[in-house]
Design a protein around this motif. Structure first.
Motif, PDB file in Angstrom:
ATOM      1  N   MET A   1       0.833  -1.206   0.000  1.00 14.56           N
ATOM      2  CA  MET A   1       0.000   0.000   0.000  1.00 14.56           C
ATOM      3  C   MET A   1       0.875   1.265   0.000  1.00 14.56           C
ATOM      4  O   MET A   1       1.909   1.317   0.667  1.00 14.56           O
ATOM      5  CB  MET A   1      -0.908   0.024   1.228  1.00 14.56           C
ATOM      6  CG  MET A   1      -2.059  -0.956   1.176  1.00 14.56           C
ATOM      7  SD  MET A   1      -3.249  -0.613  -0.140  1.00 14.56           S
ATOM      8  CE  MET A   1      -2.848  -1.931  -1.296  1.00 14.56           C
ATOM      9  N   ILE A   2       0.465   2.259  -0.752  1.00  9.46           N
ATOM     10  CA  ILE A   2       1.166   3.546  -0.769  1.00  9.46           C
ATOM     11  C   ILE A   2       0.788   4.342   0.471  1.00  9.46           C
ATOM     12  O   ILE A   2       1.638   4.926   1.142  1.00  9.46           O
ATOM     13  CB  ILE A   2       0.811   4.332  -2.044  1.00  9.46           C
ATOM     14  CG1 ILE A   2       1.217   3.534  -3.286  1.00  9.46           C
ATOM     15  CG2 ILE A   2       1.498   5.703  -2.043  1.00  9.46           C
ATOM     16  CD1 ILE A   2       0.736   4.151  -4.596  1.00  9.46           C
ATOM     17  N   LEU A   3      -0.514   4.380   0.778  1.00  8.92           N
ATOM     18  CA  LEU A   3      -1.014   5.049   1.979  1.00  8.92           C
ATOM     19  C   LEU A   3      -1.871   4.071   2.761  1.00  8.92           C
ATOM     20  O   LEU A   3      -2.713   3.370   2.193  1.00  8.92           O
ATOM     21  CB  LEU A   3      -1.865   6.271   1.612  1.00  8.92           C
ATOM     22  CG  LEU A   3      -1.205   7.408   0.834  1.00  8.92           C
ATOM     23  CD1 LEU A   3      -2.225   8.489   0.532  1.00  8.92           C
ATOM     24  CD2 LEU A   3      -0.048   7.987   1.613  1.00  8.92           C
ATOM     25  N   GLU A   4      -1.677   4.043   4.066  1.00  5.50           N
ATOM     26  CA  GLU A   4      -2.501   3.188   4.928  1.00  5.50           C
ATOM     27  C   GLU A   4      -2.395   3.710   6.349  1.00  5.50           C
ATOM     28  O   GLU A   4      -1.325   3.663   6.959  1.00  5.50           O
ATOM     29  CB  GLU A   4      -2.056   1.731   4.848  1.00  5.50           C
ATOM     30  CG  GLU A   4      -2.973   0.783   5.594  1.00  5.50           C
ATOM     31  CD  GLU A   4      -2.649  -0.680   5.345  1.00  5.50           C
ATOM     32  OE1 GLU A   4      -3.457  -1.545   5.732  1.00  5.50           O
ATOM     33  OE2 GLU A   4      -1.576  -0.959   4.753  1.00  5.50           O
ATOM     34  N   GLY A   5      -3.496   4.270   6.848  1.00  7.31           N
ATOM     35  CA  GLY A   5      -3.450   4.818   8.193  1.00  7.31           C
ATOM     36  C   GLY A   5      -4.712   5.584   8.533  1.00  7.31           C
ATOM     37  O   GLY A   5      -5.720   5.504   7.852  1.00  7.31           O
ATOM     38  N   LYS A   6      -4.611   6.355   9.618  1.00  9.08           N
ATOM     39  CA  LYS A   6      -5.745   7.118  10.142  1.00  9.08           C
ATOM     40  C   LYS A   6      -5.713   8.553   9.617  1.00  9.08           C
ATOM     41  O   LYS A   6      -4.655   9.162   9.490  1.00  9.08           O
ATOM     42  CB  LYS A   6      -5.702   7.144  11.672  1.00  9.08           C
ATOM     43  CG  LYS A   6      -5.858   5.776  12.318  1.00  9.08           C
ATOM     44  CD  LYS A   6      -7.291   5.288  12.236  1.00  9.08           C
ATOM     45  CE  LYS A   6      -7.487   4.006  13.037  1.00  9.08           C
ATOM     46  NZ  LYS A   6      -8.893   3.519  12.965  1.00  9.08           N
ATOM     47  N   PHE A   7      -6.912   9.081   9.339  1.00 11.12           N
ATOM     48  CA  PHE A   7      -7.036  10.483   8.972  1.00 11.12           C
ATOM     49  C   PHE A   7      -6.725  11.378  10.163  1.00 11.12           C
ATOM     50  O   PHE A   7      -6.807  10.958  11.319  1.00 11.12           O
ATOM     51  CB  PHE A   7      -8.461  10.790   8.492  1.00 11.12           C
ATOM     52  CG  PHE A   7      -8.732  10.400   7.063  1.00 11.12           C
ATOM     53  CD1 PHE A   7      -7.953  10.895   6.031  1.00 11.12           C
ATOM     54  CD2 PHE A   7      -9.787   9.551   6.755  1.00 11.12           C
ATOM     55  CE1 PHE A   7      -8.214  10.542   4.718  1.00 11.12           C
ATOM     56  CE2 PHE A   7     -10.055   9.194   5.450  1.00 11.12           C
ATOM     57  CZ  PHE A   7      -9.261   9.695   4.426  1.00 11.12           C
ATOM     58  N   HIS A   8      -6.414  12.628   9.872  1.00  8.66           N
ATOM     59  CA  HIS A   8      -6.214  13.627  10.918  1.00  8.66           C
ATOM     60  C   HIS A   8      -7.495  13.820  11.729  1.00  8.66           C
ATOM     61  O   HIS A   8      -7.454  14.044  12.943  1.00  8.66           O
ATOM     62  CB  HIS A   8      -5.796  14.957  10.283  1.00  8.66           C
ATOM     63  CG  HIS A   8      -5.763  16.112  11.227  1.00  8.66           C
ATOM     64  ND1 HIS A   8      -4.786  16.258  12.180  1.00  8.66           N
ATOM     65  CD2 HIS A   8      -6.595  17.181  11.369  1.00  8.66           C
ATOM     66  CE1 HIS A   8      -5.015  17.375  12.867  1.00  8.66           C
ATOM     67  NE2 HIS A   8      -6.098  17.938  12.395  1.00  8.66           N
ATOM     68  N   ALA A   9      -8.647  13.736  11.062  1.00  7.37           N
ATOM     69  CA  ALA A   9      -9.946  13.867  11.728  1.00  7.37           C
ATOM     70  C   ALA A   9     -10.979  13.076  10.927  1.00  7.37           C
ATOM     71  O   ALA A   9     -10.681  12.555   9.856  1.00  7.37           O
ATOM     72  CB  ALA A   9     -10.351  15.345  11.838  1.00  7.37           C
ATOM     73  N   LYS A  10     -12.197  13.012  11.427  1.00  5.13           N
ATOM     74  CA  LYS A  10     -13.239  12.239  10.758  1.00  5.13           C
ATOM     75  C   LYS A  10     -13.667  12.899   9.452  1.00  5.13           C
ATOM     76  O   LYS A  10     -13.603  14.114   9.301  1.00  5.13           O
ATOM     77  CB  LYS A  10     -14.452  12.083  11.677  1.00  5.13           C
ATOM     78  CG  LYS A  10     -14.229  11.101  12.832  1.00  5.13           C
ATOM     79  CD  LYS A  10     -15.515  10.885  13.597  1.00  5.13           C
ATOM     80  CE  LYS A  10     -15.318   9.851  14.702  1.00  5.13           C
ATOM     81  NZ  LYS A  10     -16.571   9.606  15.457  1.00  5.13           N
TER      82      LYS A  10
ATOM     83  N   SER B   1      -4.086  20.216   9.778  1.00  4.65           N
ATOM     84  CA  SER B   1      -2.634  20.440   9.735  1.00  4.65           C
ATOM     85  C   SER B   1      -1.926  19.339   8.953  1.00  4.65           C
ATOM     86  O   SER B   1      -0.780  19.500   8.540  1.00  4.65           O
ATOM     87  CB  SER B   1      -2.077  20.504  11.160  1.00  4.65           C
ATOM     88  OG  SER B   1      -2.350  19.295  11.851  1.00  4.65           O
ATOM     89  N   CYS B   2      -2.600  18.204   8.735  1.00  2.00           N
ATOM     90  CA  CYS B   2      -2.061  17.113   7.922  1.00  2.00           C
ATOM     91  C   CYS B   2      -3.229  16.242   7.478  1.00  2.00           C
ATOM     92  O   CYS B   2      -4.356  16.407   7.981  1.00  2.00           O
ATOM     93  CB  CYS B   2      -1.037  16.285   8.701  1.00  2.00           C
ATOM     94  SG  CYS B   2      -1.730  15.454  10.155  1.00  2.00           S
ATOM     95  N   VAL B   3      -2.990  15.340   6.551  1.00  2.00           N
ATOM     96  CA  VAL B   3      -4.051  14.438   6.081  1.00  2.00           C
ATOM     97  C   VAL B   3      -4.038  13.148   6.895  1.00  2.00           C
ATOM     98  O   VAL B   3      -5.055  12.723   7.423  1.00  2.00           O
ATOM     99  CB  VAL B   3      -3.886  14.117   4.585  1.00  2.00           C
ATOM    100  CG1 VAL B   3      -4.974  13.137   4.130  1.00  2.00           C
ATOM    101  CG2 VAL B   3      -3.958  15.384   3.748  1.00  2.00           C
ATOM    102  N   MET B   4      -2.858  12.529   6.986  1.00  2.00           N
ATOM    103  CA  MET B   4      -2.722  11.261   7.704  1.00  2.00           C
ATOM    104  C   MET B   4      -1.958  11.489   8.997  1.00  2.00           C
ATOM    105  O   MET B   4      -0.954  12.227   9.016  1.00  2.00           O
ATOM    106  CB  MET B   4      -1.985  10.239   6.841  1.00  2.00           C
ATOM    107  CG  MET B   4      -2.548  10.062   5.432  1.00  2.00           C
ATOM    108  SD  MET B   4      -4.106   9.206   5.413  1.00  2.00           S
ATOM    109  CE  MET B   4      -3.568   7.528   5.780  1.00  2.00           C
ATOM    110  N   GLN B   5      -2.407  10.859  10.067  1.00  2.00           N
ATOM    111  CA  GLN B   5      -1.707  10.966  11.341  1.00  2.00           C
ATOM    112  C   GLN B   5      -0.269  10.459  11.200  1.00  2.00           C
ATOM    113  O   GLN B   5      -0.039   9.404  10.618  1.00  2.00           O
ATOM    114  CB  GLN B   5      -2.440  10.172  12.414  1.00  2.00           C
ATOM    115  CG  GLN B   5      -3.811  10.715  12.753  1.00  2.00           C
ATOM    116  CD  GLN B   5      -4.517   9.891  13.822  1.00  2.00           C
ATOM    117  OE1 GLN B   5      -3.883   9.101  14.537  1.00  2.00           O
ATOM    118  NE2 GLN B   5      -5.825  10.077  13.950  1.00  2.00           N
ATOM    119  N   GLY B   6       0.675  11.246  11.703  1.00  2.00           N
ATOM    120  CA  GLY B   6       2.080  10.873  11.611  1.00  2.00           C
ATOM    121  C   GLY B   6       2.811  11.523  10.462  1.00  2.00           C
ATOM    122  O   GLY B   6       4.040  11.502  10.409  1.00  2.00           O
TER     123      GLY B   6
END
Length: 336
Positions: A208-217, A247-252
């Motif tokens: 996966m290129i992106l896999e994680g939690k959003f900054h918010a819902k 402030s970002c799209v994905m946490q981290g």
């Protein structure tokens, strides 16, 4: 033989063709006309004479038609070759850009070098000395430095940012993600799972290129994605809370300074009056806080106090300490 403009009967013949409905219908209509209104059939002594006359004009127009057909085929062949050449040139360009991007990412991730224990101790000592020197220099002028940084750095482009895997922009209510993938992919090869608080993007069969939690819902039912030019995944995301900057799209991931965001006035004009007032107030308060100045609510409280002092000159406010909820309290006014 017909003389003059060969198209002079086209208007009438088109009307016949529209009513006849097909080539068979047109020919049947025409030969029926010859039978009813001429002696083409009844006056001929030999059937072959009629056939030869029909074939004579058939062959004449067949040759013209075949010539035009070959011209059209040649024109289409040249156009196809030009399209294929452009597509191949674009494919090579896209692959070269993708290769360079992957090399840049690889060089960034391969900067870790093995060192001996002695080198590690020396590096750690040098870093500690540098940090201490920087801390001493920073003491006393931290706020000025923050103010200077705020003035020097431009607002984030598109109110978003760029990571090593994607570029993003945002408005108060939505985000746009642009994720590069290797050129030549088809939409059916793309994986794009958008959840309420998570995102998974990649290519089938690859990590996966992106896999994680959003900054918010977010609102997954109002989101969509598309594959642009077979080399870029564009994802449109609707925020659940459309009154906050991310402030970002994905946490981290790397964050941006939302205090530096300057929304486009044309976007504000799209909002209803009450929402626009709320957004403009929020923007003003963010700028004031960044400069260490009072917010709009704090200014309102200050103005009310000044009016009260002016209407009561007999009262002494010289020793009064007022805290408006900001960074500190403000002194009182003159005595009566």
């Amino acid at each position: 033989a017909m003389e003059g403009d060969p198209e002079r009967f086209d208007g009438m013949l088109l009307n016949v063709a529209q009513q006849a409905g097909s080539i068979d219908g047109i020919l049947d209509c025409f030969f029926g006309f010859l039978h009813r209104k001429t002696d083409f059939f009844t006056g001929a002594q030999d059937e072959k004479v009629c056939e030869d006359m029909v074939l004579k004009f058939h062959k004449k127009h067949w040759k013209v038609g075949q010539k035009k057909r070959h011209e059209i085929q040649e024109k289409n062949r040249i156009a196809d070759e030009e399209r294929k050449a452009k597509a191949e040139a674009q494919r090579q360009k896209d692959e070269e850009e993708y290769r360079k991007r992957q090399e840049e990412l690889a060089s960034k991730t391969s900067t870790i070098e093995e060192v001996t224990d002695e080198e590690a101790v020396a590096i750690k000592a040098n870093k500690q000395a540098t940090d201490e020197e920087g801390a001493e220099k920073k003491d006393g002028d931290d706020e000025d430095a923050k103010s200077d940084d705020g003035n020097k750095e431009p607002p984030p482009e598109g109110n978003g940012g760029t990571t090593d895997k994607y570029t993003w922009t945002q408005t108060l209510g939505a985000l746009e993600l642009f994720v590069p993938v290797r050129p030549g992919l088809k939409a059916k090869q793309i994986v794009c799972d958008i959840g309420t608080d998570s995102l998974k993007v990649g290519v089938k069969g690859d990590p996966m290129i992106l896999e994680g939690k959003f900054h918010a819902k977010i609102k997954p039912d109002d989101c969509m994605w598309t594959l642009v030019d077979n080399k870029l995944i564009q994802i449109t995301i609707e925020k659940f809370d459309n009154m906050k900057w991310w402030s970002c799209v994905m946490q981290g991931d790397a964050v941006i300074d939302t205090k530096k965001i300057v929304p486009d006035n044309s976007k504000l004009s799209d909002l209803d009056g009450e929402t626009r007032m709320t957004v403009e107030k929020m923007m003003y308060d963010q700028r004031q806080k960044a400069l260490g100045k009072p917010t709009s609510d704090q200014e309102k409280h200050h103005d009310l106090l000044e009016k009260f002092k002016a209407s009561h000159p007999e009262m002494d406010f010289s020793k009064a300490k007022v805290n408006y909820g900001g960074r500190g309290g403000g002194g009182g006014g003159a005595g009566g």
